[in-house]
Write a protein that holds these residues in place. Sequence first.
Motif, PDB file in Angstrom:
ATOM      1  N   THR A   2       0.845  -1.194   0.000  1.00  0.00           N
ATOM      2  CA  THR A   2       0.000   0.000   0.000  1.00  0.00           C
ATOM      3  C   THR A   2       0.882   1.246   0.000  1.00  0.00           C
ATOM      4  N   PRO A   4       0.791   5.714   0.338  1.00  0.00           N
ATOM      5  CA  PRO A   4      -0.013   6.800   0.886  1.00  0.00           C
ATOM      6  C   PRO A   4      -0.593   7.726  -0.179  1.00  0.00           C
ATOM      7  N   PHE A  87      -2.870  12.973   0.001  1.00  0.00           N
ATOM      8  CA  PHE A  87      -2.245  12.032   0.927  1.00  0.00           C
ATOM      9  C   PHE A  87      -2.227  12.621   2.322  1.00  0.00           C
ATOM     10  N   ASP A  88      -2.168  11.734   3.292  1.00  0.00           N
ATOM     11  CA  ASP A  88      -2.013  12.141   4.681  1.00  0.00           C
ATOM     12  C   ASP A  88      -0.518  12.365   4.915  1.00  0.00           C
ATOM     13  N   HIS A  89      -0.154  13.528   5.414  1.00  0.00           N
ATOM     14  CA  HIS A  89       1.256  13.875   5.578  1.00  0.00           C
ATOM     15  C   HIS A  89       1.979  12.903   6.506  1.00  0.00           C
ATOM     16  N   ASP A  90       1.331  12.510   7.605  1.00  0.00           N
ATOM     17  CA  ASP A  90       1.964  11.578   8.537  1.00  0.00           C
ATOM     18  C   ASP A  90       2.145  10.205   7.900  1.00  0.00           C
ATOM     19  N   ASP A  91       1.173   9.762   7.095  1.00  0.00           N
ATOM     20  CA  ASP A  91       1.307   8.469   6.408  1.00  0.00           C
ATOM     21  C   ASP A  91       2.479   8.496   5.433  1.00  0.00           C
ATOM     22  N   LEU A  92       2.648   9.609   4.720  1.00  0.00           N
ATOM     23  CA  LEU A  92       3.759   9.706   3.775  1.00  0.00           C
ATOM     24  C   LEU A  92       5.087   9.726   4.521  1.00  0.00           C
ATOM     25  N   HIS A  95       5.763   6.200   5.553  1.00  0.00           N
ATOM     26  CA  HIS A  95       6.076   5.371   4.380  1.00  0.00           C
ATOM     27  C   HIS A  95       7.525   5.591   3.950  1.00  0.00           C
TER      28      HIS A  95
END
Length: 142
Positions: A2, A4, A87-92, A95
């Motif tokens: 997956t 982000p 995208f979610d900044h924290d998810d990126l 990642h």
Amino acid sequence: MTFPFLPVGIDHVVFLVDDLERAMRFYRDVLGCRPGYTYPALGMEQVWFGSSLIVLWDVTHPGAASAVPAVAGGRNVDHVCLATSPFDHDDLRAHLASHGVEIVREAMHGGARGMGHSFYIHDLFGNKLEIKGPAEYPDGRG
């Protein structure tokens, strides 16, 4: 696996030049680009090539100190901006960290789609990439 974000395309490419006026004539007269945004404090002009931007950054201008090639005759591309889905900044951040990729800088910048949040990284070969989400608001300088 997956991710982000989803890839959208190339937003812009930044070319380093040492004669901005000559570069602007070439891109206008030879390639049919139309004027885009201008950033006089940076020594930077943007031209539209279809729906994408080409950014011309004059390395002789004081505002381009961070863009000057490290070696005479060296690179002439500062970075390529990759347009993405939202995208979610924290998810990126998570990642990239999970792949050992350092975020060099985060910023709010204009691009072909308007003003949006950007993450700057380097690929494995030292090429600078800007990962840019969609516009959070239009640049407004049509």
